[in-house]
Design an enzyme around this catalytic site. Structure first.
Site, short mmCIF file in Angstrom:
data_model
loop_
_atom_site.label_atom_id
_atom_site.label_comp_id
_atom_site.label_asym_id
_atom_site.label_seq_id
_atom_site.Cartn_x
_atom_site.Cartn_y
_atom_site.Cartn_z
CE LYS A 38 -3.67 2.25 2.70
NZ LYS A 38 -4.55 2.12 3.91
CD GLU A 170 8.81 -3.65 23.17
OE1 GLU A 170 9.97 -4.07 23.32
OE2 GLU A 170 8.28 -3.51 22.04
#
Length: 406
Positions: A38, A170
Site C-alpha cells: 500500500k 513497551e
C-alpha cells in the site's frame, strides 16, 4: 520455458524479507516477481510504539522499498490489495488485477477489539506509521491545550493503555520516558499526568517468566506507571474509559486510550476462503495452507503450531523473518524444478522487551534472563541484525540503533 509469476502481498517483515531473499536466489530470467504494498515504504512494526510516544521520529522507522529491493529484478506495485481469489489465481487491487502462478501472503495484522463498546470509535491503535504519528500528535496537542483552557480538563493528561502484553508494556515504557519531557516543554506539573495500564489477565506480560514480569512492573511503576491488573475494559467513550475490577465498575476520565491488547490476521485472508482463525490461517510444515500448493503464508496471517505446547507460536517479527527466509528457499526449489520442499521449524532465539530508552528485560538463547543495560543492548543488536539481513551494512548505518549507551 515460461517464467512463473510470483506475487508477494505486503512489505512487512515477512513480505519484504521474502522479496529481498528471492532477488538474491533467482535471476530475472528465472521468474517474474512482483511485490505489492500500500505504501512506498517498509517500516519496522516493532519500533512503532516509540514513534507513537514521540521518543523516535517515524522517519527512522521507515525505509523506501526501492532502497532495499532491486527494482530491476522485482517489480514493485504501490497499491492496496482489495481481494484474493485463490481459485482463479488472481489478486484484486484498488486500480487493477494481478495473476499469479505462486502467491506469498504477508499482509500483516489488524486490531482485534473483542466487541468492546466504543473501542473502535474512540480508541487509538498502533497499527502503522500513520496511526503512530496520530497518537504522538494527539498527546502533544492535549499537553499544549491543557494550560490554554480556563477549566483545565484532567482527561487531557490521563493516558490509558489497554493491554499489558508485549506492545502495551513497551509503549508505557516509552511514555514514561516521554512524559517528563512533555511536562517540561508545556509547563505541566508531572504529578498532574497519569499513565495507566489496564490488563484483563491476572498478570502483566502473560506467558513471561514471573521474575521478568516483576522486574518490568517495578521499573515502570518507579517511573509513574499505574497498573490495573485483572481489569476488564467494558466501554470507551470520547472522554472516559470504563473497566470492571474485583466486580466493581470504575471509570477513568480520559480522551487518550491506546488499544494494545489484541491483534488478528488481515481480514482479506478470511474473505479469500482460506481456513482461518481470526484472520490467521493454519499452514502445513512448508507454510502452505491446506488445499493450495501455489500459496505460501508468512507473518501475522500464518498460524504455525508449536507441537511441544500444542499452541500456536505468537506472530512475532522474529518468526515472520524466519518464515520469509524459508519461503524464499522453497520458492527457489520450485522454480528450479525441485518438488521437495523443506519443512519450517522456528528457531526461537529469545524475546527482549524494551521498558524505555535505558531499560529492558527478556530471555535469550537457553532461557538466560537479562535485565537493564545488557537487555537494552541486546534489543538494539537484534534490531540492527534485522537491518543487516535486509539491506546490509549501509542500511544499519542509516537506520540502525548504534548508540548502545542511550
Amino acid at each position: 520455458m515460461n517464467r512463473p509469476n510470483i506475487v508477494i502481498l505486503g512489505a512487512g517483515y515477512g513480505g519484504i524479507m521474502t522479496a529481498s531473499k528471492l532477488q538474491k536466489k533467482l535471476s530475472a530470467d528465472d521468474a517474474n516477481i512482483t511485490l505489492v504494498n500500500k505504501h512506498s515504504y517498509h517500516y519496522q512494526t516493532t519500533w512503532l510504539h516509540e514513534n507513537a510516544a514521540g521518543t523516535l521520529h517515524h522517519d527512522r522507522t521507515r525505509m523506501e522499498v526501492n532502497s532495499v529491493i532491486d527494482t530491476n529484478k522485482i517489480n514493485f506495485v504501490q497499491e492496496a490489495v482489495t481481494g484474493i481469489d485463490p481459485e482463479n489465481k488472481k489478486v484484486s487491487l484498488e486500480n487493477g488485477e494481478l495473476s499469479y502462478d505462486y502467491l506469498v501472503i504477508g499482509l500483516g495484522f489488524e486490531a482485534a477489539t473483542f466487541g468492546i463498546q466504543g473501542l473502535l470509535e474512540n480508541a487509538f491503535t498502533i497499527n502503522d506509521i500513520n496511526s503512530a504519528r496520530l497518537i504522538r500528535q494527539h498527546i502533544e496537542y492535549n499537553f499544549a491545550k491543557y494550560n490554554n483552557e480556563k477549566d483545565k480538563k484532567q482527561e487531557r493528561l490521563n493516558l490509558v493503555v489497554g493491554g499489558a502484553g508485549f506492545t502495551g508494556i513497551e509503549f508505557v515504557g516509552e511514555l514514561a520516558n516521554r512524559v517528563p519531557e512533555l511536562c517540561k516543554e508545556y509547563d505541566v506539573p508531572r504529578e498532574n499526568v497519569r499513565i495507566i495500564n489496564v490488563e484483563a489477565a491476572p498478570t502483566a506480560l502473560p506467558g513471561f517468566d514471573p521474575e521478568l514480569v516483576e522486574y518490568a512492573m517495578n521499573s515502570l511503576e518507579a517511573r509513574g506507571v499505574e497498573f490495573k491488573i485483572g481489569a476488564m475494559i467494558k466501554e470507551v467513550t470520547a472522554d472516559k474509559l470504563v473497566y470492571e475490577q474485583d466486580e466493581e465498575i470504575e471509570e477513568v476520565p480520559t480522551n487518550t486510550v491506546v488499544w494494545a491488547a489484541g491483534v488478528r490476521g488481515n481480514k482479506l485472508v478470511e474473505d479469500a476462503g482460506f481456513e482461518s482463525n481470526r484472520g490467521r490461517t493454519p499452514v502445513r510444515e512448508d507454510l502452505r495452507p491446506n488445499g493450495y500448493d501455489d500459496v505460501f503464508i508468512v507473518g501475522d496471517c500464518a498460524l504455525v503450531m508449536n507441537e511441544e505446547t500444542e499452541r500456536p507460536y505468537p506472530p512475532t517479527a522474529q518468526i515472520a523473518i524466519q518464515e520469509a527466509e524459508h519461503t524464499a528457499e522453497n520458492m527457489k526449489r520450485i522454480v528450479q524444478g525441485n518438488d521437495h520442499l523443506e519443512p519450517f521449524t522456528p528457531n526461537i532465539q529469545g524475546t527482549v522487551a524494551s521498558l524505555g530508552n535505558n531499560d529492558a528485560m527478556g530471555v535469550i538463547f537457553d532461557d538466560k534472563k537479562i535485565y537493564g543495560w545488557s537487555a537494552t543492548a541486546m534489543k538494539k543488536i537484534i534490531d540492527n541484525r534485522y537491518l543487516l539481513k535486509l539491506g546490509g551494512v549501509g542500511l544499519v548505518l542509516k537506520k540502525g540503533k548504534l548508540n548502545f549507551f542511550k
